[in-house]
Design an enzyme around this catalytic site. Sequence first.
Site, mmCIF file in Angstrom:
data_model
loop_
_atom_site.group_PDB
_atom_site.id
_atom_site.type_symbol
_atom_site.label_atom_id
_atom_site.label_comp_id
_atom_site.label_asym_id
_atom_site.label_seq_id
_atom_site.Cartn_x
_atom_site.Cartn_y
_atom_site.Cartn_z
ATOM 1 N N CYS A 2 -43.835 64.287 -30.703
ATOM 2 C CA CYS A 2 -45.016 64.220 -30.677
ATOM 3 C C CYS A 2 -45.687 63.512 -31.790
ATOM 4 C CB CYS A 2 -45.482 65.717 -31.187
ATOM 5 S SG CYS A 2 -44.927 67.015 -30.100
ATOM 6 N N ARG A 27 -43.569 56.719 -28.825
ATOM 7 C CA ARG A 27 -42.865 57.830 -29.624
ATOM 8 C C ARG A 27 -42.238 58.720 -28.345
ATOM 9 N NH1 ARG A 27 -44.590 59.134 -34.964
ATOM 10 N NH2 ARG A 27 -44.259 61.337 -34.575
ATOM 11 N N TRP A 74 -44.425 66.130 -27.004
ATOM 12 C CA TRP A 74 -43.401 66.217 -26.518
ATOM 13 C C TRP A 74 -42.618 67.670 -26.476
ATOM 14 C CZ3 TRP A 74 -37.991 66.358 -27.158
ATOM 15 C CH2 TRP A 74 -37.378 65.795 -26.006
ATOM 16 N N ASN A 100 -47.164 68.807 -34.938
ATOM 17 C CA ASN A 100 -45.878 68.166 -34.776
ATOM 18 C C ASN A 100 -44.999 69.074 -35.310
ATOM 19 O OD1 ASN A 100 -47.354 66.205 -33.377
ATOM 20 N ND2 ASN A 100 -46.769 64.520 -35.031
ATOM 21 N N GLY A 101 -43.846 69.267 -34.833
ATOM 22 C CA GLY A 101 -42.817 70.200 -35.459
ATOM 23 C C GLY A 101 -42.854 71.369 -34.822
ATOM 24 N N GLU A 484 -16.140 58.354 -27.323
ATOM 25 C CA GLU A 484 -17.639 57.993 -27.195
ATOM 26 C C GLU A 484 -17.761 56.790 -28.357
ATOM 27 O OE1 GLU A 484 -20.250 58.914 -26.153
ATOM 28 O OE2 GLU A 484 -21.771 58.342 -27.472
ATOM 29 N N LYS A 488 -19.871 53.528 -27.060
ATOM 30 C CA LYS A 488 -20.873 53.131 -27.801
ATOM 31 C C LYS A 488 -20.845 51.380 -27.899
ATOM 32 C CE LYS A 488 -23.523 55.348 -27.506
ATOM 33 N NZ LYS A 488 -23.176 56.456 -26.751
ATOM 34 N N GLU A 491 -21.421 49.581 -24.394
ATOM 35 C CA GLU A 491 -22.602 49.608 -24.003
ATOM 36 C C GLU A 491 -23.358 48.652 -24.591
ATOM 37 O OE1 GLU A 491 -23.976 54.038 -23.070
ATOM 38 O OE2 GLU A 491 -23.393 53.754 -25.067
ATOM 39 N N HIS A 507 1.917 54.979 -23.824
ATOM 40 C CA HIS A 507 2.141 55.013 -22.485
ATOM 41 C C HIS A 507 1.220 53.861 -21.763
ATOM 42 C CE1 HIS A 507 4.488 58.610 -22.761
ATOM 43 N NE2 HIS A 507 3.442 58.937 -23.320
ATOM 44 N N LYS A 606 -31.747 54.137 -19.168
ATOM 45 C CA LYS A 606 -31.740 55.191 -20.190
ATOM 46 C C LYS A 606 -31.523 56.680 -19.213
ATOM 47 C CE LYS A 606 -32.262 57.583 -23.942
ATOM 48 N NZ LYS A 606 -31.036 57.584 -24.649
HETATM 49 C C1 G6P Z 1 -27.122 57.028 -18.881
HETATM 50 C C2 G6P Z 1 -27.323 56.657 -20.191
HETATM 51 C C3 G6P Z 1 -26.435 57.220 -21.246
HETATM 52 C C4 G6P Z 1 -26.268 58.795 -20.824
HETATM 53 C C5 G6P Z 1 -26.074 58.973 -19.250
HETATM 54 C C6 G6P Z 1 -26.108 60.302 -19.244
HETATM 55 O O1 G6P Z 1 -25.862 56.140 -18.434
HETATM 56 O O2 G6P Z 1 -27.263 55.224 -20.523
HETATM 57 O O3 G6P Z 1 -26.720 56.892 -22.358
HETATM 58 O O4 G6P Z 1 -25.305 59.246 -21.613
HETATM 59 O O5 G6P Z 1 -27.118 58.319 -18.495
HETATM 60 O O6 G6P Z 1 -27.665 60.859 -19.075
HETATM 61 P P1 G6P Z 1 -28.061 62.299 -19.700
HETATM 62 O O7 G6P Z 1 -29.467 61.843 -19.641
HETATM 63 O O8 G6P Z 1 -27.894 63.009 -18.408
HETATM 64 O O9 G6P Z 1 -27.560 62.732 -20.711
#
Ligand code: G6P
Length: 611
Positions: A2, A27, A74, A100-101, A484, A488, A491, A507, A606
């Site tokens: 927010c 934001r 938000w 906000n909060g 993960e 990262k 990506e 393996h 995203k």
């Molecule tokens: C896209 C984003 C990832 C995300 C994935 C799943 O590939 O780039 O960062 O983990 O979608 O998105 P979600 O909103 O379902 O977590």
Amino acid sequence: MCGLVGYIGDREATPILLNGLKRLEYRGYDSAGIAVLQNGNIDVLKRAGKVNDLETLSALHPFASTVGIGHTRWATHGEPNDQNAHPHVDHTGTIALIHNGIIENYSAIRRRLERDGIEFKTDTDTESLVQLISTFYDITGNLEQSVRLALKEVDGTYGIAVISSREPGKLIAARMGSPLVLGINDGEYFVASDASAIVHHTRQVIFLEDGNIATLTRDGYEVKTIGDEAVEHKIEQITFDIEQIEKGGYDHFMLKEIHEQPQTIMDSMRGRILKDKGTAKLGGLRDVVSALEGARRIIITACGTSWHAGLVGEYMLEQYARIPVEVEYASEFRYRSPVLTENDVVIAISQSGETADTLAAIREAKLRGATVLGICNVVGSSIARETHAGVYTHAGPEIGVASTKAFTSQLVVLSLLTLMLGRTRGFISLDEGRKFADELLSIPDKVREILEKADEIRELARQIHTANNALYLGRGYNFPTALEGALKLKEISYIHAEGYPAAEMKHGPIALIDENMPVVVIAPQDRIHEKVISNIQEVRARKGKVIAIVNRDDSTIEELAQFVIEVPTTVDFLSPLLTIIPLQLLAYSIAVFRDCNVDQPRNLAKSVTVE
Ligand code: G6P
């Protein structure tokens, strides 16, 4: 997250508020609104959608006012619709408030006030606060005092701005846990959640501290504590530009979001841990508790980073709640004709709540009779609406495409679910539950400690940023962390990286290891620590460059690894909440050294709303 802005002075307030809100759009938000004082009345305009929509609306209802407040919401409590948008007005129509909060004890306050006959109009936590202020205002007739009295009863976080038609020359602002800045100009004063909303009017600001309350009039301002004591404050000159402010002073949104994690992790558990009972309370699951407790099987479905969170969830729920769990890529689950019965519970995890494959998977699961739950970040998103019940992660909007704070907040929710089910199903004792609750509450500080190593990690990144490949190894709870960490890196830096269960390395991937291959090994002191050490030996024997994530004083690994990053200890199932932090920072710094577009990596989106 927010955003808020407030103005008192001698200029027309509406355009100042609308422009301020536009500056806060970065934001992330889902609705917007303003309230102004005009002819002795409070006038409010608010609606779901964009600030531009609000501006169109305001052109049809021109105001003449020189004091007002504006907000971009938000959603956290209640859907993103017109009614739940801020400002909120008390039942007498006298006071307007933006917030906000999160007010943690809002439902207790609301129940009490409803018993006294006050009718609520929204589903928000915020309305409880404005109604509470109103009850004090009836007695005191003094806005500042009423705000102070109300805030003393409130648990949670807030940055607020309040106006009253009975005191039209006043604007009250207060802060606890949500940033607030006052702007000072000749005969006019501003309040905002960040300086970008006001910097084009003034660069003279006061950053309020937690527990501060400020009263702004056209003649000046006063800052006190909520307990009514005077406080020292200093006027600062803002020297940075708007883009820097938006990123909170960080170079990229991703870095800002990594550093927000102590706060977002706390927000995900806020009001949900019952310490004495050694358990957790997830209000959104109230109606499906028996389905969950009696589930024959849980199937977690998700994509990308959320799928990795699901894998950690599988380990947690099987170990401590003793319910069989499967984790499936949503894109596979939807097309492979899964066997599902009404005794199965499907949990969809999604930051955005809009991922097309995950949405399709939950529709499929519903058709087959399963109870379908969601763990989502975006309130009112499609997945949140289409599931039978669910839990919001409360991480706030994530702008960097590569997910960071959303991942850790998903882990928190899965930990809370595990704690709750482990306790009710009798697999976690009261003592153990209390210990887990304490451990969870200590995670934000431990994350903070790791974030202090950012420089150390940048130095490591400098040394390895030219690599073409990287391998990430982990076992148990940290196998998903390895996946993960590798995701990262690939990506955002475009280095080919793979995550593997450490023992599985022999393996296949072991064939790739030579002196040019950085191998990141996640090796906290857990029950498979010895085994991970053997895997490190195997990498060393092939001249691989070992980068180890360890707990403090792990001399065995320190001798074997070229680079060691220490993280604090915790209980096994919470370990990924800590071990992922250095991996996020490492990927980030490597991408920066390689001059990559960190926040918007090539080819990635995203929110993936297509198959
Ligand atoms: C896209 C984003 C990832 C995300 C994935 C799943 O590939 O780039 O960062 O983990 O979608 O998105 P979600 O909103 O379902 O977590």
